[in-house]
Design an enzyme around this catalytic site. Structure first.
Site, PDB file in Angstrom:
ATOM      1  CG  ASP A   1      -1.991  -1.080   1.101  1.00 14.05           C
ATOM      2  OD1 ASP A   1      -2.453  -1.321  -0.027  1.00 14.05           O
ATOM      3  OD2 ASP A   1      -2.322  -1.693   2.132  1.00 14.05           O
TER       4      ASP A   1
ATOM      5  NE  ARG B   1      -8.296   2.456   4.158  1.00 15.25           N
ATOM      6  CZ  ARG B   1      -7.622   1.448   4.700  1.00 15.25           C
ATOM      7  NH1 ARG B   1      -6.454   1.084   4.206  1.00 15.25           N
ATOM      8  NH2 ARG B   1      -8.113   0.809   5.749  1.00 15.25           N
TER       9      ARG B   1
ATOM     10  CG  HIS C   1      -6.836  -1.988  -1.058  1.00 19.06           C
ATOM     11  ND1 HIS C   1      -6.148  -2.573  -0.024  1.00 19.06           N
ATOM     12  CD2 HIS C   1      -6.759  -0.651  -0.850  1.00 19.06           C
ATOM     13  CE1 HIS C   1      -5.680  -1.633   0.789  1.00 19.06           C
ATOM     14  NE2 HIS C   1      -6.052  -0.463   0.320  1.00 19.06           N
TER      15      HIS C   1
ATOM     16  CB  CYS D   1       2.310  -9.696   2.496  1.00 15.22           C
ATOM     17  SG  CYS D   1       0.884  -9.875   3.546  1.00 15.22           S
TER      18      CYS D   1
END
Ligand code: CIR
Length: 259
Positions: free
Chosen positions: A67, A131, A161, A249
């Site tokens: 992110d 976001r 997302h 990740c």
């Protein structure tokens, strides 16, 4: 050419992570760390040079490095994450990326999470989510379009997302959840759909000729078999309690020189 995969050790405050769609549950940090380590081993096995950054214990969600930056071939855009609690994560990612890429910083009023940016060839699909705002999308386009990228905004619903809704499964092919994105937005690509009762299966990575898929999606695995691309199921189950997916990740990019 080498492939670099940046990861980050799990924060000891992960229990206080942001949650938008999930109920809070206790997270077993030891198990989460073991699952992350197995994922890193898979990345290494697929030829990546894994660069694990130290934990940022004051930032509960900092394991989700994807992110914090959008790494293009020519530059890295350091994001301004949509969740205020995550804004302090970007400095150390910028430091880690500086040897490899010229950096561009997003500034207020932009917000953008890398989890909303899916690159397929020279197209950047960018999710309009809670976001990522229009300023963030426009700013990314201002950097990327002169370099030959097309930036295509995509509406996303019922998930955090864009990459929780769609992911790559072969060159020119994506797997998507039609309840979260409209397949018509992915013009020119082959689109496959997740099994209806496996809504999170589209959070894939395509790496070293393999599809990496969240573990426990047997029907979708059956659907993907027709592609003939080997599949690796990745168990990051403990991290999904922090509303993550597998793509969140890791930051993967290619590099041809030193660094
Ligand atoms: C958040 O809400 O920001 C984190 N709890 C989860 C972020 C996951 N990011 C991703 O998969 N790209």
């Amino acid at each position: 050419m080498k492939t670099v995969a940046i990861t980050r050790a799990i924060s000891n405050s992960m229990d206080r992570c942001e949650l938008s769609h999930e109920q809070r549950q206790p997270i077993d940090l030891g198990l989460a760390a073991r699952q992350l380590a197995s994922f890193e081993q898979i990345l290494a096995h697929l030829g990546c040079e894994v660069l694990r950054l130290p934990a940022l214990d004051e930032h509960p969600d900092s394991v989700f490095v994807d992110d914090t930056a959008v790494v293009l071939d020519e530059l890295a855009v350091i994001t301004r994450p949509g969740a205020e609690s995550r804004r302090g994560e970007v400095g150390s990612i910028a430091e880690a990326l500086a040897p490899w890429r010229r950096l561009v910083w997003l500034e207020e009023p932009c917000t953008l999470d890398g989890g909303d940016v899916l690159r397929v060839d020279k197209t950047l699909y960018v999710g309009r989510s809670r976001r990522t705002n229009e300023d963030g999308i426009r700013r990314l386009a201002r950097e990327a379009e002169p370099l030959g990228y097309r930036v295509k905004p995509v509406d996303v619903s019922d998930c955090l997302h864009l990459k929780a809704a769609v992911g790559p499964v072969a060159p020119g092919a994506v797997l998507l959840n039609p309840a979260r994105v409209d397949s018509g937005d992915f013009d020119g690509l082959v689109t496959l759909e997740v099994a209806p009762d496996e809504p999170d299966a589209a959070n894939t990575l395509l790496l070293g000729g393999h599809i990496l898929l969240p573990k426990g999606q047997p029907k979708t695995v059956g659907i993907l078999d027709s592609l003939g691309v080997p599949i690796i199921e990745v168990d990051l189950g403990e991290l999904t309690k922090a509303e993550s997916g597998l793509s969140g990740c890791v930051l993967v990019f290619h590099h041809t020189g030193g660094g």
